[in-house]
Design a protein around this motif. Sequence first.
Motif, PDB file in Angstrom:
ATOM      1  N   PHE A 180      -3.562  -6.039   5.228  1.00 28.68           N
ATOM      2  CA  PHE A 180      -2.203  -6.523   5.009  1.00 28.68           C
ATOM      3  C   PHE A 180      -1.613  -6.999   6.331  1.00 28.68           C
ATOM      4  O   PHE A 180      -2.115  -6.700   7.413  1.00 28.68           O
ATOM      5  CB  PHE A 180      -1.327  -5.422   4.394  1.00 28.68           C
ATOM      6  N   HIS A 181      -0.484  -7.727   6.230  1.00 28.01           N
ATOM      7  CA  HIS A 181       0.104  -8.371   7.399  1.00 28.01           C
ATOM      8  C   HIS A 181       0.884  -7.400   8.289  1.00 28.01           C
ATOM      9  O   HIS A 181       1.208  -7.738   9.419  1.00 28.01           O
ATOM     10  CB  HIS A 181       1.041  -9.495   6.957  1.00 28.01           C
ATOM     11  N   LEU A 214       3.405  -3.490  -4.661  1.00 27.95           N
ATOM     12  CA  LEU A 214       3.504  -4.812  -4.050  1.00 27.95           C
ATOM     13  C   LEU A 214       3.864  -5.848  -5.104  1.00 27.95           C
ATOM     14  O   LEU A 214       3.315  -5.843  -6.205  1.00 27.95           O
ATOM     15  CB  LEU A 214       2.175  -5.188  -3.395  1.00 27.95           C
TER      16      LEU A 214
END
Length: 212
Positions: A78-79, A3
Amino acid sequence: MILEVFDYEKEVTPTSVFSVVRKKYGAPLALLESAMTDEKNKFSIVAFEPIQKVVTSERPLEKIREGIKKSKKFPKNFHFGGGLIGYFNFEIFNEIESRCSKKTKKPLALFYEFSCFFIFDHEQQKIFSVQTTKKNDFFQAQNRDILAQAKKERAQPIDLSVFKNDDLSDFSHFQYDQTEADFFEKVNKAKQKILDGEVFQMIVSNGFSAEI
């Protein structure tokens, strides 16, 4: 999973990143675009570099579930949860309502698991770059290259001359699924079923295709 987070720049948009990625890596790829309107509608996602493909005309829902089980999972906080991105053909309705079943040669579903993502958070004004398979030494260099090119892409004027081509309006080479007479016969049957009270709405269409 790797990430990297970037600050949002107005020159870099989901569509400009998508354009750069398409030129650099080719199809298949995906753009899930949203404008910031509320809490549930604030992310745009550019996905590319597929590592799994699910395309099927048989048992589509079952095979998609199998594909999701095989896919790499994203962190729960997380999204984006990971999994598959794709679409269902209109005829997927046959799997849901068997009484209206109609055989088709077309795939009922086409989905991919992608390994590379740019996720735009329009609320936090952040861009998350995620890769599920590649090594870190390549990852950071690739991100900066794509975002730098996307910044230039946004600044370039759109060339509309490509749409001024007579070939784009040539329908002479299309192949139709049914003749005009067959089509209008179905239209008349649909009108009668509405008058009989069997249905209140019916859409009759004629599919057509061409090599491009």
